[in-house]
Design an enzyme around this catalytic site. Structure first.
Site, short mmCIF file in Angstrom:
data_model
loop_
_atom_site.label_atom_id
_atom_site.label_comp_id
_atom_site.label_asym_id
_atom_site.label_seq_id
_atom_site.Cartn_x
_atom_site.Cartn_y
_atom_site.Cartn_z
N CYS A 32 65.48 15.16 28.32
CA CYS A 32 64.82 14.67 27.11
C CYS A 32 65.88 13.99 26.23
O CYS A 32 66.93 14.58 25.94
CB CYS A 32 64.18 15.83 26.35
SG CYS A 32 63.50 15.34 24.75
N ASP A 47 63.72 17.86 31.80
CA ASP A 47 62.31 17.59 32.05
C ASP A 47 62.12 17.56 33.56
O ASP A 47 62.95 17.01 34.29
CB ASP A 47 61.89 16.23 31.47
CG ASP A 47 61.74 16.27 29.96
OD1 ASP A 47 61.26 17.29 29.45
OD2 ASP A 47 62.08 15.27 29.31
N GLU A 72 63.21 2.56 52.48
CA GLU A 72 63.82 3.59 53.32
C GLU A 72 63.83 4.88 52.50
O GLU A 72 64.27 4.90 51.35
CB GLU A 72 65.25 3.14 53.70
CG GLU A 72 65.87 3.96 54.81
CD GLU A 72 66.58 5.18 54.28
OE1 GLU A 72 66.53 6.22 54.97
OE2 GLU A 72 67.17 5.12 53.19
#
Length: 133
Positions: free
Chosen positions: A50, A57, A73
């Site tokens: 955050c 988070d 990929e």
């Protein structure tokens, strides 16, 4: 490895950290050009920080795309996603940045990215962005 002052920051990183730092989205030719199909990818261990509190988070990132000339990929995608781990970035910006980088690398026919962030403080956030050629 020693703690010599001559070592650069890059040399001090562990091999996984180095792979993440050096990682970029890699593509390869679509094996079925001309056939529209959908690739669905779930990345359940996304994390960033955050930008206001510094708290981590956590989210599940859902990526769904129809390739055109190239396909992403998967190992490079994993390393790219892991590069957000120590970034201070808002939920809205991170999902939009992933979309921008994915479109730049793969140029898909269409792509949807959804970030389903783990609730914190009784707030559950889901950000979804879409791009179409």
């Amino acid at each position: 490895m020693t703690n010599s002052p001559e070592l650069t920051k890059q040399e001090e990183l562990k091999y996984g950290e180095r792979a993440i730092a050096e990682g970029k989205l890699i593509t390869f030719p679509n094996p079925r050009i001309g056939r529209q199909y959908t690739v669905n990818i779930t990345l359940p261990e996304f994390t960033c920080k955050c930008p206001f509190s510094g708290y981590p988070d956590f989210a599940t990132i859902y990526l769904s795309y129809s390739p055109d000339q190239t396909v992403v990929e998967l190992k490079s995608l994993k390393l790219y996603i892991n590069s957000y781990r120590d970034q201070y970035i808002p939920h809205e910006e991170v999902v939009n940045q992933i979309l921008d980088d994915f479109v730049s690398a793969c140029d898909p026919l269409e792509v949807t990215i959804k970030g389903d962030f783990t609730p914190r403080g009784n707030v559950h956030t889901v950000i979804e962005v879409h791009h179409q050629k």
